[in-house]
Design an enzyme around this catalytic site. Structure first.
Site, short mmCIF file in Angstrom:
data_model
loop_
_atom_site.label_atom_id
_atom_site.label_comp_id
_atom_site.label_asym_id
_atom_site.label_seq_id
_atom_site.Cartn_x
_atom_site.Cartn_y
_atom_site.Cartn_z
CB ALA A 1 -0.93 -0.02 1.20
CB THR A 2 4.06 2.22 1.59
OG1 THR A 2 3.59 1.83 2.88
CG2 THR A 2 4.88 3.48 1.72
CG ASN B 1 -3.80 2.05 10.86
OD1 ASN B 1 -4.38 3.01 10.37
ND2 ASN B 1 -2.64 2.15 11.47
CB SER C 1 -1.47 -3.75 2.10
OG SER C 1 -0.35 -4.43 2.57
CG HIS D 1 1.62 -7.04 4.92
ND1 HIS D 1 1.69 -6.74 6.25
CD2 HIS D 1 1.80 -5.87 4.26
CE1 HIS D 1 1.91 -5.43 6.39
NE2 HIS D 1 1.99 -4.89 5.19
CB THR E 1 10.40 -8.84 -13.77
OG1 THR E 1 11.25 -8.49 -14.88
CG2 THR E 1 9.85 -10.24 -13.97
CB CYS F 1 6.20 1.87 21.92
SG CYS F 1 4.72 1.03 22.31
N1 PLP Z 1 -2.47 2.15 5.26
C1 PLP Z 1 -2.94 1.53 6.33
C2 PLP Z 1 -4.28 1.89 6.88
C3 PLP Z 1 -2.18 0.54 6.96
O1 PLP Z 1 -2.66 -0.09 8.02
C4 PLP Z 1 -0.91 0.22 6.42
C5 PLP Z 1 -0.04 -0.76 7.08
O2 PLP Z 1 0.35 -0.60 8.21
C6 PLP Z 1 -0.46 0.89 5.29
C7 PLP Z 1 -1.26 1.85 4.73
C8 PLP Z 1 0.87 0.55 4.64
O3 PLP Z 1 0.76 -0.71 4.02
P1 PLP Z 1 2.03 -1.53 3.46
O4 PLP Z 1 2.65 -2.18 4.64
O5 PLP Z 1 1.45 -2.53 2.51
O6 PLP Z 1 2.91 -0.57 2.76
#
Ligand code: PLP
Length: 598
Positions: free
Chosen positions: A81-82, A168, A218, A220, A256, A347
């Site tokens: 996602a990043t 999150n 994302s 994972h 790739t 933390c």
């Molecule tokens: N956005 C949210 C709401 C998330 O919880 C996370 C992961 O912690 C991310 C973005 C980033 O995702 P990724 O680890 O796939 O880059």
């Protein structure tokens, strides 16, 4: 050297931190290994090995589009996602620059509770592209919901708006339909990114039926491996590739393809689309899991408070705080129970807090003591049952350990016995209580807890033997005031400037088992409280005294200034150090000791 295959989860570990990452489901992991070993072709190759790989790639994209309702638009596989967030921000900002829009002083709007990747990507690309826009956080209310009036007011001057579907830390879910109405009413063409990471698998998405321009996901966070994700891009939305080169992903993202990761997504999408739903539980079941966990948590932490309203959040997240107990100490309790959860905040330093809860306007103590339990849609009933049993066990250990966590209610007060820690922010105060003798001593009282201590003494009819401090105090200190107030219940009238009764020596007949001279002792029930040193004293509490034996030191109460040499000489192997400031107070080690884990 320890190689990766030697690293395994601890036996009996219960993992309840799925918003951070999830384990990989066996069927997904099988698809990954199979693809790595058997379908290793490059999807761009025109021979059969390459075509096999391309088959997986194309099918995964087709299934993914079905899952998120993207019958139009583009689904681009990314590393996570990043990367999707960077791509969206880069695309939106590049487009406004190309259109020749005035960008300086305009707004880049983002939700105040957004994952940090969002404001950081906005700041980064704003600087690199020289857009000179102003980043503006959209406030949220106490439920974590975005302020729609603020959005309406600022949108006409915005270059982009970024919001999230599900938070999150709290699981709070935004009402995307209402949000869309407001956004499109005030800025029909503004690029809109919705971070959908925590939404996948927890609710329906029909993205092509919305005007959302970009939606990062994302792998994972939903039982896939790390390093794979995808980005939805609305049909006709502006796009600038972040990575350029071989033209893969129809030029949207070169390099790739991560085919094993994409095969993982293929299997995940199949599972999500499975009409029988063998793996993912219905929302009602997940909601029942959360209620069950909450009930178990309340037995361990009777005064816990939830940091989000269940009605506004997805059922897989539970975020709570216990007044006066920093998250790290609660984490220790979970660690001792072998349950993996996370503090609501990242933390980093001594004081931990959650910017999400801060943005929701919750009290400081909530932000500092927040704990997040999160499970996934594939979590089994047996895991929840086992977690609840462990939490209840931990609750019992806490009760039996005389280390009862703070701010209990009156029913609970009548059960307090032994050493009780009360906290306010990072400061600790201790009560030494002998319930059957109805005697007690107070060490390092905190002004904010004075009422509570007074009430406890009055309601439980304790005879207070002393109110002492680990640093000298003035006559107007909380300790002096409490000693005055509580004297009627039994303090000795004459005290020195740390509150130590001048008549203390008289009470003492059994010597303490340590090498330093003590300055008398006080009896609190069948334990003895000794003082070592006069200016920055350390107090030692013995185990219940055997009439003939020397007294073993169980607890040492220590202020900030205690001399290390004094500490070294008074601390026995079994001594638990109780600090005035929240440093090393180790509830977990106490629990481990109780469980015989050493
Ligand atoms: N956005 C949210 C709401 C998330 O919880 C996370 C992961 O912690 C991310 C973005 C980033 O995702 P990724 O680890 O796939 O880059």
């Amino acid at each position: 050297m320890v190689t990766p295959v030697h690293i395994r989860p601890k036996d009996d570990e219960i993992y309840l931190d799925c918003n951070a990452t999830t384990p990989v489901l066996p069927q997904i992991s099988r698809a990954v290994s199979h693809t790595m070993e058997q379908v290793f072709g490059n999807p761009s190759s025109s021979h059969i090995t390459g075509l096999q790989a391309r088959y997986i790639l194309d099918n995964a994209r087709r299934l993914g589009c079905e899952v998120i309702g993207a019958e139009r638009g583009q689904l681009v596989f990314t590393s996570g996602a990043t990367e999707g967030i960077q791509t969206a921000v880069l695309s939106a900002l590049t487009a406004v620059r190309k259109q020749g829009q005035v960008t300086a002083g305009k707004y880049l709007l983002y939700g105040a509770t957004e994952h940090k990747a969002v404001p950081q990507a906005l700041a980064h690309w704003n600087e690199l592209l020289g857009t000179k826009a102003e980043l503006k956080a959209i406030p949220v209310d106490r439920n974590g919901l975005l302020d729609l009036d603020f959005i309406a007011q600022h949108l006409p001057h915005a270059l982009m708006i970024s919001t999230m579907a599900v938070n999150n830390e709290t699981g709070v879910r935004q009402d995307l339909a209402t949000l869309e109405k407001v956004i499109r009413q005030h800025a029909p063409g503004v690029p809109w990114m919705v971070d959908c990471v925590q939404m996948l698998g927890k609710g329906q998405l029909q993205l092509a039926q919305t005007s959302i321009d970009y939606a990062p996901f994302s792998g994972h966070k939903l039982y896939g491996p790390k390093g794979i994700g995808f980005l939805y891009v609305r049909e006709h939305a502006a796009f600038t590739p972040l990575i350029i080169g071989g033209g893969q992903e129809q030029g949207f993202r070169s390099g790739t393809e991560n085919l094993p990761g994409i095969a993982a997504m293929h299997t995940l999408f199949e599972l999500l689309l499975d009409r029988e739903q063998q793996v993912f539980k219905p929302v009602a079941t997940l909601g029942a899991y959360r209620e069950q966990l909450l009930a178990a948590l309340r037995t361990a932490f009777p005064t816990l408070e939830l940091n989000h309203a269940f009605e506004y959040s997805v059922p897989t997240t539970l975020n709570f705080s216990v007044r006066g107990v920093p998250s790290r100490d609660i984490m220790d309790v979970f660690d001792a129970a072998n349950i993996r959860v996370s503090s609501g905040s990242a933390c980093s330093s001594k004081v931990t807090r959650s910017y999400v809860l801060d943005a929701m306007g919750l009290d400081d103590w909530r932000s500092q003591s927040a704990i997040r339990l999160s499970f996934g849609p594939a979590t089994e009933q047996a895991t929840v049952d086992a977690a609840c049993a462990r939490i209840e066990e931990a609750a019992q250990a806490l009760r039996h350990s005389c280390l009862l966590l703070s701010d209990t209610n009156e029913d609970f007060d009548s059960e307090l016995d032994g050493v009780v820690q009360l906290r306010f922010d990072a400061q600790c105060c201790y009560l030494v209580i002998d319930r059957s003798a109805r005697e007690m001593a107070v060490i390092d009282p905190i002004p904010q807890l004075a009422d509570r201590i007074e009430k406890l003494v009055a309601c439980q009819h304790y005879r207070v033997k002393a109110v002492v401090t680990t640093e000298p105090q003035g006559d107007d200190s909380t300790a002096a005031m409490l000693a005055q107030l509580l004297c009627a219940s039994g303090c000795d009238a004459e005290r020195d400037n740390v509150g130590w009764p001048l008549a203390a020596q008289a009470d003492c007949s059994t010597p303490v088992d340590c090498d330093v001279p003590t300055d008398g002792c006080l009896l609190v029930g069948n334990r003895r409280l000794y003082r070592v040193g006069s200016r920055q004293p350390v107090y030692l509490l013995s185990s219940p005294i055997e009439p003939t034996a020397g007294a073993r030191v169980d607890f040492a109460f220590v202020g900030e200034q205690a001399a290390p040499q004094v500490l070294e000489s008074v601390l026995g192997e079994h001594t638990l150090v109780c600090r005035k400031w929240d440093d090393d107070f180790a509830i977990a080690s106490q629990l481990r000791e109780l469980k015989g884990e050493g």
